[in-house]
Write a protein that holds these residues in place. Structure first.
Motif, PDB file in Angstrom:
ATOM      1  N   GLY A 223       0.776  -1.230   0.000  1.00 31.64           N
ATOM      2  CA  GLY A 223       0.000   0.000   0.000  1.00 31.64           C
ATOM      3  C   GLY A 223       0.809   1.284   0.000  1.00 31.64           C
ATOM      4  N   PHE A 224       2.107   1.211  -0.263  1.00 31.51           N
ATOM      5  CA  PHE A 224       2.935   2.409  -0.254  1.00 31.51           C
ATOM      6  C   PHE A 224       2.892   3.165  -1.585  1.00 31.51           C
ATOM      7  CE2 PHE A 224       4.649   0.188   3.344  1.00 31.51           C
ATOM      8  CZ  PHE A 224       4.983   1.196   4.222  1.00 31.51           C
ATOM      9  N   ILE A 225       2.681   2.438  -2.680  1.00 29.72           N
ATOM     10  CA  ILE A 225       2.603   3.074  -3.995  1.00 29.72           C
ATOM     11  C   ILE A 225       1.430   2.482  -4.771  1.00 29.72           C
ATOM     12  CG2 ILE A 225       5.083   3.564  -4.069  1.00 29.72           C
ATOM     13  CD1 ILE A 225       5.400   1.247  -6.072  1.00 29.72           C
ATOM     14  N   TYR A 226       1.037   3.186  -5.822  1.00 25.16           N
ATOM     15  CA  TYR A 226      -0.010   2.677  -6.704  1.00 25.16           C
ATOM     16  C   TYR A 226       0.388   2.972  -8.149  1.00 25.16           C
ATOM     17  CZ  TYR A 226      -1.580   7.558  -6.851  1.00 25.16           C
ATOM     18  OH  TYR A 226      -1.637   8.919  -7.005  1.00 25.16           O
ATOM     19  N   PRO A 227       0.048   2.047  -9.059  1.00 26.49           N
ATOM     20  CA  PRO A 227       0.409   2.254 -10.461  1.00 26.49           C
ATOM     21  C   PRO A 227      -0.678   3.027 -11.201  1.00 26.49           C
ATOM     22  CG  PRO A 227      -0.491   0.065 -10.183  1.00 26.49           C
ATOM     23  CD  PRO A 227      -0.485   0.712  -8.818  1.00 26.49           C
ATOM     24  N   VAL A 228      -0.254   3.786 -12.199  1.00 21.82           N
ATOM     25  CA  VAL A 228      -1.188   4.434 -13.123  1.00 21.82           C
ATOM     26  C   VAL A 228      -0.753   3.982 -14.514  1.00 21.82           C
ATOM     27  CG1 VAL A 228      -2.016   6.625 -14.063  1.00 21.82           C
ATOM     28  CG2 VAL A 228      -1.539   6.422 -11.611  1.00 21.82           C
ATOM     29  N   LYS A 229      -1.626   3.268 -15.172  1.00 24.15           N
ATOM     30  CA  LYS A 229      -1.289   2.677 -16.458  1.00 24.15           C
ATOM     31  C   LYS A 229      -0.758   3.728 -17.432  1.00 24.15           C
ATOM     32  CE  LYS A 229      -2.960  -0.842 -19.593  1.00 24.15           C
ATOM     33  NZ  LYS A 229      -2.049  -1.893 -19.191  1.00 24.15           N
ATOM     34  N   GLY A 230       0.414   3.450 -17.966  1.00 25.48           N
ATOM     35  CA  GLY A 230       1.028   4.341 -18.944  1.00 25.48           C
ATOM     36  C   GLY A 230       1.744   5.548 -18.352  1.00 25.48           C
ATOM     37  N   ARG A 231       1.647   5.732 -17.044  1.00 28.03           N
ATOM     38  CA  ARG A 231       2.271   6.911 -16.416  1.00 28.03           C
ATOM     39  C   ARG A 231       3.308   6.571 -15.362  1.00 28.03           C
ATOM     40  NH1 ARG A 231      -1.163  10.917 -14.090  1.00 28.03           N
ATOM     41  NH2 ARG A 231       0.729  12.132 -14.150  1.00 28.03           N
ATOM     42  N   GLY A 232       3.255   5.364 -14.805  1.00 28.45           N
ATOM     43  CA  GLY A 232       4.229   4.970 -13.796  1.00 28.45           C
ATOM     44  C   GLY A 232       3.610   4.708 -12.443  1.00 28.45           C
ATOM     45  N   ASN A 233       4.444   4.771 -11.427  1.00 28.05           N
ATOM     46  CA  ASN A 233       4.022   4.510 -10.048  1.00 28.05           C
ATOM     47  C   ASN A 233       4.040   5.797  -9.241  1.00 28.05           C
ATOM     48  OD1 ASN A 233       3.838   1.469  -9.910  1.00 28.05           O
ATOM     49  ND2 ASN A 233       5.876   1.715 -10.783  1.00 28.05           N
ATOM     50  N   PHE A 234       3.089   5.888  -8.310  1.00 31.24           N
ATOM     51  CA  PHE A 234       2.938   7.092  -7.495  1.00 31.24           C
ATOM     52  C   PHE A 234       2.835   6.717  -6.026  1.00 31.24           C
ATOM     53  CE2 PHE A 234       1.700   8.135 -11.716  1.00 31.24           C
ATOM     54  CZ  PHE A 234       2.079   9.447 -11.901  1.00 31.24           C
ATOM     55  N   VAL A 235       3.222   7.664  -5.171  1.00 32.88           N
ATOM     56  CA  VAL A 235       3.225   7.459  -3.722  1.00 32.88           C
ATOM     57  C   VAL A 235       1.804   7.537  -3.190  1.00 32.88           C
ATOM     58  CG1 VAL A 235       4.017   8.413  -1.514  1.00 32.88           C
ATOM     59  CG2 VAL A 235       5.538   8.431  -3.519  1.00 32.88           C
ATOM     60  N   THR A 236       1.432   6.539  -2.384  1.00 35.14           N
ATOM     61  CA  THR A 236       0.127   6.553  -1.734  1.00 35.14           C
ATOM     62  C   THR A 236       0.169   7.525  -0.573  1.00 35.14           C
ATOM     63  OG1 THR A 236      -0.242   4.249  -2.329  1.00 35.14           O
ATOM     64  CG2 THR A 236      -1.615   5.147  -0.567  1.00 35.14           C
ATOM     65  N   GLY A 237       1.083   7.285   0.352  1.00 37.12           N
ATOM     66  CA  GLY A 237       1.274   8.182   1.484  1.00 37.12           C
ATOM     67  C   GLY A 237       0.045   8.342   2.347  1.00 37.12           C
ATOM     68  N   GLY A 238      -0.011   9.443   3.001  1.00 38.55           N
ATOM     69  CA  GLY A 238      -1.141   9.750   3.857  1.00 38.55           C
ATOM     70  C   GLY A 238      -0.937   9.291   5.289  1.00 38.55           C
ATOM     71  N   GLU A 239      -1.700   9.885   6.175  1.00 35.80           N
ATOM     72  CA  GLU A 239      -1.593   9.633   7.612  1.00 35.80           C
ATOM     73  C   GLU A 239      -1.949   8.189   7.963  1.00 35.80           C
ATOM     74  OE1 GLU A 239      -0.302  10.548  11.200  1.00 35.80           O
ATOM     75  OE2 GLU A 239      -0.264  11.933   9.513  1.00 35.80           O
ATOM     76  N   LYS A 240      -2.921   7.602   7.262  1.00 32.71           N
ATOM     77  CA  LYS A 240      -3.333   6.224   7.550  1.00 32.71           C
ATOM     78  C   LYS A 240      -2.162   5.264   7.333  1.00 32.71           C
ATOM     79  CE  LYS A 240      -6.616   2.668   6.211  1.00 32.71           C
ATOM     80  NZ  LYS A 240      -7.648   2.278   5.248  1.00 32.71           N
TER      81      LYS A 240
END
Length: 127
Positions: free
Chosen positions: A63-80
């Motif tokens: 749950g630390f990152i999430y993929p976006v098809k065709g754009r790469g991986n992004f940070v999930t982050g957040g307080e939770k």
């Protein structure tokens, strides 16, 4: 940002996962910011792209990152996510404390070790 310790006995992908988790939990990598591409990070670290992909897969599963098809991986982050990571650490820490108690290590010794570690951490941060 990320470095590999070749003296560390752990696999490289585990080191990468740990480093990124720390950067995310500390807020250095902000929520929804883009992660380096697998190819770029592999080139920068001079390691196999499959190693980076394995680390990214684990980060996604946890749950630390999430993929976006065709754009790469992004940070999930957040307080939770930060709270989850801290609670996981505290569970492990409590188990370690139980083991220390079973081994006969006195609470005072543990307190001194904790204080020493925090003092060294403060010293390192000011350098």
């Amino acid at each position: 940002m990320i470095f590999i310790d070749y003296k560390d006995r752990r696999p490289i992908y585990e080191q990468i996962v740990e480093r990124f988790q720390l950067l995310i939990v500390k807020g250095i990598l902000e929520p929804d910011s883009q992660m380096p591409s697998v190819r770029k990070l592999a080139t920068d670290l001079a390691i196999n792209p499959n190693t980076i992909q394995k680390a990214y897969t684990i980060l996604e599963q946890e749950g630390f990152i999430y993929p976006v098809k065709g754009r790469g991986n992004f940070v999930t982050g957040g307080e939770k996510l930060v709270r989850q990571k801290q609670e996981t650490f505290l569970r492990t820490f409590r188990e370690t404390l139980r083991q220390a108690k079973e081994m006969g290590i006195e609470a005072q010794n543990l307190k001194e070790e904790i204080e020493r570690e925090y003092e060294e951490g403060e010293h390192d941060r000011h350098m």
